[in-house]
Design a protein around this motif. Structure first.
Motif, PDB file in Angstrom:
ATOM      1  N   GLY A  76      22.378  44.315  86.145  1.00 52.58           N
ATOM      2  CA  GLY A  76      21.801  43.864  84.880  1.00 52.58           C
ATOM      3  C   GLY A  76      22.364  42.538  84.413  1.00 52.58           C
ATOM      4  N   GLY A  77      23.695  42.407  84.437  1.00 54.75           N
ATOM      5  CA  GLY A  77      24.312  41.159  83.993  1.00 54.75           C
ATOM      6  C   GLY A  77      23.906  39.965  84.831  1.00 54.75           C
ATOM      7  N   ILE A  78      23.710  40.185  86.127  1.00 49.74           N
ATOM      8  CA  ILE A  78      23.296  39.093  87.015  1.00 49.74           C
ATOM      9  C   ILE A  78      21.904  38.602  86.657  1.00 49.74           C
ATOM     10  CG2 ILE A  78      22.737  38.509  89.410  1.00 49.74           C
ATOM     11  CD1 ILE A  78      24.921  40.478  90.257  1.00 49.74           C
ATOM     12  N   PHE A  79      20.976  39.545  86.491  1.00 52.91           N
ATOM     13  CA  PHE A  79      19.601  39.146  86.175  1.00 52.91           C
ATOM     14  C   PHE A  79      19.493  38.529  84.780  1.00 52.91           C
ATOM     15  CE2 PHE A  79      18.479  42.471  89.441  1.00 52.91           C
ATOM     16  CZ  PHE A  79      17.966  41.565  90.364  1.00 52.91           C
ATOM     17  N   VAL A  80      20.289  39.018  83.829  1.00 55.28           N
ATOM     18  CA  VAL A  80      20.312  38.399  82.490  1.00 55.28           C
ATOM     19  C   VAL A  80      20.822  36.970  82.595  1.00 55.28           C
ATOM     20  CG1 VAL A  80      21.420  38.474  80.227  1.00 55.28           C
ATOM     21  CG2 VAL A  80      20.497  40.561  81.225  1.00 55.28           C
ATOM     22  N   LYS A  81      21.842  36.768  83.432  1.00 52.97           N
ATOM     23  CA  LYS A  81      22.404  35.428  83.625  1.00 52.97           C
ATOM     24  C   LYS A  81      21.376  34.483  84.248  1.00 52.97           C
ATOM     25  CE  LYS A  81      26.435  33.176  85.754  1.00 52.97           C
ATOM     26  NZ  LYS A  81      27.669  33.391  86.541  1.00 52.97           N
ATOM     27  N   LEU A  82      20.512  35.021  85.113  1.00 52.11           N
ATOM     28  CA  LEU A  82      19.512  34.201  85.791  1.00 52.11           C
ATOM     29  C   LEU A  82      18.248  33.995  84.961  1.00 52.11           C
ATOM     30  CD1 LEU A  82      19.752  35.712  89.405  1.00 52.11           C
ATOM     31  CD2 LEU A  82      20.676  33.529  88.612  1.00 52.11           C
ATOM     32  N   SER A  83      18.074  34.792  83.914  1.00 47.60           N
ATOM     33  CA  SER A  83      16.856  34.706  83.117  1.00 47.60           C
ATOM     34  C   SER A  83      16.819  33.414  82.305  1.00 47.60           C
ATOM     35  CB  SER A  83      16.750  35.905  82.179  1.00 47.60           C
ATOM     36  OG  SER A  83      15.646  35.769  81.307  1.00 47.60           O
ATOM     37  N   ALA A  84      15.643  32.784  82.262  1.00 48.56           N
ATOM     38  CA  ALA A  84      15.456  31.560  81.481  1.00 48.56           C
ATOM     39  C   ALA A  84      15.077  31.856  80.034  1.00 48.56           C
ATOM     40  CB  ALA A  84      14.371  30.696  82.126  1.00 48.56           C
ATOM     41  N   LEU A  85      14.799  33.112  79.709  1.00 49.57           N
ATOM     42  CA  LEU A  85      14.379  33.481  78.369  1.00 49.57           C
ATOM     43  C   LEU A  85      15.594  33.762  77.481  1.00 49.57           C
ATOM     44  CD1 LEU A  85      11.362  35.846  79.110  1.00 49.57           C
ATOM     45  CD2 LEU A  85      11.454  33.355  79.102  1.00 49.57           C
ATOM     46  N   ASP A  86      15.345  33.829  76.185  1.00 50.16           N
ATOM     47  CA  ASP A  86      16.391  34.216  75.255  1.00 50.16           C
ATOM     48  C   ASP A  86      16.809  35.665  75.513  1.00 50.16           C
ATOM     49  OD1 ASP A  86      16.542  31.759  74.035  1.00 50.16           O
ATOM     50  OD2 ASP A  86      15.035  32.222  72.517  1.00 50.16           O
ATOM     51  N   PRO A  87      18.042  36.064  75.113  1.00 49.61           N
ATOM     52  CA  PRO A  87      18.584  37.353  75.553  1.00 49.61           C
ATOM     53  C   PRO A  87      17.812  38.587  75.103  1.00 49.61           C
ATOM     54  CG  PRO A  87      20.018  36.290  73.938  1.00 49.61           C
ATOM     55  CD  PRO A  87      19.029  35.277  74.378  1.00 49.61           C
ATOM     56  N   ILE A  88      17.365  38.620  73.851  1.00 55.83           N
ATOM     57  CA  ILE A  88      16.640  39.806  73.380  1.00 55.83           C
ATOM     58  C   ILE A  88      15.260  39.866  74.024  1.00 55.83           C
ATOM     59  CG2 ILE A  88      15.752  41.015  71.353  1.00 55.83           C
ATOM     60  CD1 ILE A  88      17.938  39.711  69.705  1.00 55.83           C
ATOM     61  N   ALA A  89      14.608  38.713  74.163  1.00 54.35           N
ATOM     62  CA  ALA A  89      13.316  38.675  74.847  1.00 54.35           C
ATOM     63  C   ALA A  89      13.456  39.134  76.294  1.00 54.35           C
ATOM     64  CB  ALA A  89      12.745  37.262  74.792  1.00 54.35           C
ATOM     65  N   THR A  90      14.553  38.773  76.934  1.00 56.46           N
ATOM     66  CA  THR A  90      14.804  39.233  78.301  1.00 56.46           C
ATOM     67  C   THR A  90      14.849  40.757  78.348  1.00 56.46           C
ATOM     68  OG1 THR A  90      16.023  37.226  78.878  1.00 56.46           O
ATOM     69  CG2 THR A  90      16.462  39.191  80.195  1.00 56.46           C
ATOM     70  N   GLY A  91      15.527  41.367  77.369  1.00 62.33           N
ATOM     71  CA  GLY A  91      15.570  42.826  77.310  1.00 62.33           C
ATOM     72  C   GLY A  91      14.204  43.432  77.083  1.00 62.33           C
ATOM     73  N   ALA A  92      13.372  42.804  76.240  1.00 61.94           N
ATOM     74  CA  ALA A  92      12.029  43.321  75.991  1.00 61.94           C
ATOM     75  C   ALA A  92      11.162  43.252  77.248  1.00 61.94           C
ATOM     76  CB  ALA A  92      11.382  42.534  74.847  1.00 61.94           C
ATOM     77  N   TRP A  93      11.259  42.164  77.994  1.00 61.12           N
ATOM     78  CA  TRP A  93      10.513  42.057  79.248  1.00 61.12           C
ATOM     79  C   TRP A  93      10.993  43.094  80.257  1.00 61.12           C
ATOM     80  CZ3 TRP A  93       6.288  39.351  80.882  1.00 61.12           C
ATOM     81  CH2 TRP A  93       5.786  38.405  80.002  1.00 61.12           C
TER      82      TRP A  93
END
Length: 279
Positions: A9-26
């Motif tokens: 999870g932390g790796i994919f969050v780190k790689l995500s270009a979106l804001d953190p809460i939006a990343t969780g929603a996606w």
């Protein structure tokens, strides 16, 4: 397997270009159709008719999803205000929430050996992350967010553990998703601006979160909670920093020296002792 998936999870969050809460929603939104397929296959494989859910069960399913939503939002945001080491350590204080409540509510037996194993495992996690504390000092606000993450994730584990006594894991994963989205989507719309991926390159980390971290991690963990006590599952989740450190070493070239290896060994020893002490 659940912990190995959760640790991505932390790796994919780190790689995500979106804001953190939006990343969780996606993460939840993309996993939703797959969770529906999971519950459908479960239903077909079960020859007994699926019982209708009562209002209390539906309320608990929504509450479990909401707790996971706050967990994802707070944990993702905490990385922006505190060090990764602080966020990981404080978020892994889940057993302090789960163990006493499981003893009070579910009457799970706690032996001295189990408690000793938990303390040793937590010491191992602290040793594992200690070299990273010097990399960046965390603010009090970021540390508070990470600590609240443990509270919400512990509540999620306790609720799912109770629900698994009468509801299949696929159905839990599908129905709790709506509670999670009811928290993450409004928070993202109010507080964030980078909400949508603009290319396939930005989309693949979100699918990684949905399929591996969420369905593979949370889904397998939900399946496990019918067969192991909630208190033991909360201690076993302490393996996440170990697996995450191995991933970071392999993927990002982060150091994994003698102190980190010592911390991993101490943590694994504590987990083994906790398992021996679990009735």
């Amino acid at each position: 397997m659940a912990v190995c998936c959760l640790a991505t999870g932390g790796i994919f969050v780190k790689l995500s270009a979106l804001d953190p809460i939006a990343t969780g929603a996606w993460r939840i939104g993309l996993a939703l159709p797959f969770a529906y397929v999971w519950q459908t296959l479960e239903r077909r494989g079960d020859h007994a008719p699926e019982p209708a859910l009562g209002a209390n069960q539906l309320g608990l399913l929504w509450l479990a999803g909401a707790c996971l939503g706050f967990d994802l939002a707070l944990w993702n945001v905490s990385f922006h205000y505190t060090s990764v080491a602080n966020a990981n350590l404080l978020a892994n204080l889940v057993p302090f929430v789960v163990v006493p409540v499981a003893w009070l509510v579910y009457r799970e037996t706690m032996t001295r050996l189990f408690v000793a194993g938990f303390v040793v495992a937590l010491c191992g996690v602290t040793i594992l992350l200690s070299p990273k504390f010097a990399a960046g000092s965390g603010s009090l606000f970021g540390d508070a967010l990470a600590l609240m993450t443990a509270l919400f994730y512990g509540s999620y584990l306790l609720l799912v553990s109770g629900l698994r006594r009468s509801i299949a894991s696929g159905r839990i994963m599908y129905l709790t998703s709506f509670g999670t989205l009811s928290v993450l989507v409004p928070l993202a719309l109010v507080f964030e601006s980078r909400l949508f991926p603009v290319s396939l390159l930005e989309l693949w980390p979100l699918f990684g979160l949905a399929l591996i971290a969420h369905l593979g991690g949370q889904g397998l963990l939900a399946a496990c909670l019918r067969y192991i006590p909630a208190s033991l599952s909360s201690v076993l989740v302490l393996m996440q920093p170990i697996v995450a450190a191995l991933y970071a070493w392999m993927l990002f070239g982060e150091s994994l020296g003698r102190i980190e290896l010592l911390g991993a060994a101490v943590c694994l020893t504590g987990l083994y002792v906790a398992k021996l002490g679990q009735k």
